[in-house]
Design an enzyme around this catalytic site. Structure first.
Site, short mmCIF file in Angstrom:
data_model
loop_
_atom_site.label_atom_id
_atom_site.label_comp_id
_atom_site.label_asym_id
_atom_site.label_seq_id
_atom_site.Cartn_x
_atom_site.Cartn_y
_atom_site.Cartn_z
N GLY A 55 -30.46 19.54 29.20
CA GLY A 55 -29.17 19.19 28.61
C GLY A 55 -28.10 19.03 29.67
CB SER A 56 -25.09 16.92 29.88
OG SER A 56 -25.82 15.78 30.26
N GLY A 57 -24.02 19.56 30.85
CA GLY A 57 -23.10 20.68 30.73
C GLY A 57 -23.41 21.80 31.70
CG HIS A 58 -26.77 23.50 31.90
ND1 HIS A 58 -26.20 24.63 31.34
CD2 HIS A 58 -27.63 23.02 30.97
CE1 HIS A 58 -26.71 24.82 30.14
NE2 HIS A 58 -27.57 23.85 29.89
CG ASP A 111 -35.47 21.11 27.64
OD1 ASP A 111 -35.06 19.94 27.80
OD2 ASP A 111 -34.71 22.09 27.69
CG HIS A 221 -27.77 26.50 26.00
ND1 HIS A 221 -29.03 26.94 26.27
CD2 HIS A 221 -27.61 25.34 26.68
CE1 HIS A 221 -29.64 26.07 27.07
NE2 HIS A 221 -28.79 25.09 27.33
#
Lengths: 334, 334
Positions: A55-58, A111, A221
């Protein structure tokens, strides 16, 4: 929560566009799929490919870790959501140089499903051999007798580092898989959360903590951790995190480790170095040698407040791989 | 505001301790003064020294920029406060290799006083030649006819980069001073603030903004900016910042620049890349060539929310210096 964005629906697209425009010498976006990014350099024939994603945001994880001595490609998901099989598959086809591709990703249902599907398709469509190593470094996410349930967090940086270095040094497919698995099995992470982040789409906090409250073991998350309690001084927080790591992964005096003190987003480097200082004191007391240290934002949760500590035991082979140079747009090691 | 610290009085000492323990191959603390940090490498005789410094809380600035191709030493002040003359002087003595030392620091009253005093003492006590270049990149901090009142912010990274590269390449004293001055004169920065930071000693916000309010031109210690207004989409904010930069520093189609999109602390890389994307579009429209891009936290204000854009015009000499490799604990460029 205020953000410098445009339409919240397109934050990932616009981020990727900015990233590729900023670093044309490091990365390029595939025309086949806008969520596939690969190294801009020519990869030599016969090199085992290393593919990461999530995921994005990391950020800088994961797309910031494409480059020499690290990953050859990345599949970029929506915020906190797995990439679908397509970008994984397209990146796989481009980075395969005839010796197969090793996938490294965190232990999350989405994932697992999507990377597995992409691996099958890569084999079926193009006869590409794919190996997978699932990162499970978060001690707090499941008890020791249920290791297979543990999530992957900041330690994925170390798995990518070790496997990327091995591939860069010319290790064969089985050895790159073995190294990635050894890196994962040799390390543990424990984190602490202080303040939430907010998803661009909702603007709402991802969890709630009282002023002066912290949560030990909070997931990256915002998954619930082990316990909430009053915020303690940094030294006591570090003592707790390191104690949990060593309770899970016993370590002897004289052993060598790499340490990562990772910020979750809005935690200052000042705080991270204050934490590192205590880690160093604790390891000194135990006679453990820190071979190499990483302190900074290596795997974030948007603007979440908090930090994690990862300790990886190093044999001579892993130590050499950790020392191998790397050159990515968001991380360079000489 | 929650922080992972111990006694607020000792945050700078503990940060420095952690920093030096984490990166023994990059930096060492002087026994003469605990607030003086110099490169851990042997510096060659005859190299012009580059010394930086200022208040803490801006990490990686300033102490993160000591290393090959950047500064040889740094004097570390308390949070948002200039270092006194002593640590500046002690670092000067150690990094002088017979050809003098160039000081680079921001245009703040305390820094001006303390660096000037250290320069005098270095001459008096040890006959060391000292040159000083004062960074004044913040367009919002004073009008164009009062340039000498402008403060230094994120652009100090570029001045250190250019001067550090020049010294590393063997430029003489006068040329290193000239380069640092040219770098400063060739660039402008405009910033926007969204959320405050808090000093560890007080825990109180450094300024106040309404939910959904932003402040254009906010200083990096929270000094008042040009105007407050409703938070706009990222593209409009970037348009405004870049317009102000070019109104102050006209630029022609075909010119070459380096760009820094800098996060103030809690702003995500996602937002910074979204902003960079717009900068790139605007420069494309004007026919301006981006020679090299930097996107990330290069000069922070603790956990402040917001960002700044720095644009530096490059002639061939500056372009070569920007491209020169660097290896510091908090910043490496291949």
């Amino acid at each position: 929560m205020k953000k410098l964005i445009n339409n919240p629906r397109y934050v990932v697209e616009e981020m990727i566009e900015g990233y590729v425009l900023a670093h044309p010498n490091h990365v390029r976006q595939l025309s086949e799929n806008a969520r596939s990014i690969v190294t801009a350099k020519e990869t030599r024939e016969g090199k085992v490919g290393v593919l990461i994603g999530g995921g994005s945001g990391h950020e800088p994880a994961f797309m910031g870790y494409v480059g020499d001595g690290m990953a050859d490609g990345v599949a970029v998901g929506n915020i906190f959501a797995s990439p679908p099989p397509d970008p994984i598959l397209e990146a796989t086809k481009v980075i395969d140089k005839g010796e197969g591709v090793v996938y490294i990703y965190g232990n999350y249902a989405g994932d697992l499903m999507n990377f597995s599907m992409a691996a099958e398709l890569a084999d079926l469509e193009s006869g590409i051999k794919v190996g997978s190593v699932i990162v499970t470094d978060d001690v707090a996410s499941a008890p020791k007798d249920e290791m297979e349930k543990r999530r992957g967090i900041a330690g994925e940086f170390f798995v990518t580092k070790a496997a990327g270095a091995a591939a860069d040094k010319g290790f064969g497919f089985d050895d790159v898989v073995r190294i990635a698995q050894k890196a994962n099995d040799s390390m543990r992470t424990m984190g602490v959360g202080l303040t939430p982040c907010s998803l661009p789409q909702t603007g709402k906090p991802s969890f709630e903590l009282e002023e002066n409250e912290m949560e030990i073991g909070l997931g990256h998350h915002g998954e619930p951790g082990l316990e909430k309690g009053e915020l303690q001084p940094a030294d006591q927080v570090v003592d707790r995190l390191v104690r949990d790591i060593f309770a899970d992964m016993p370590i002897e005096s004289g052993e060598k480790v790499a340490v990562l003190v990772n910020g979750l987003g809005s935690t200052t480097r000042m705080e991270l170095y204050i934490m590192f200082r205590r880690v160093k004191h604790l390891l000194n007391e135990k006679g453990i040698v820190i071979h190499r240290s990483y302190v900074g934002d290596y795997s974030t949760s948007l603007e979440m407040g908090g930090a994690s500590i990862t300790i990886m035991k190093l044999d001579d082979e892993l130590a050499e791989l950790v020392d191998h140079p790397a050159d990515c747009a968001m991380y360079t090691q000489k």
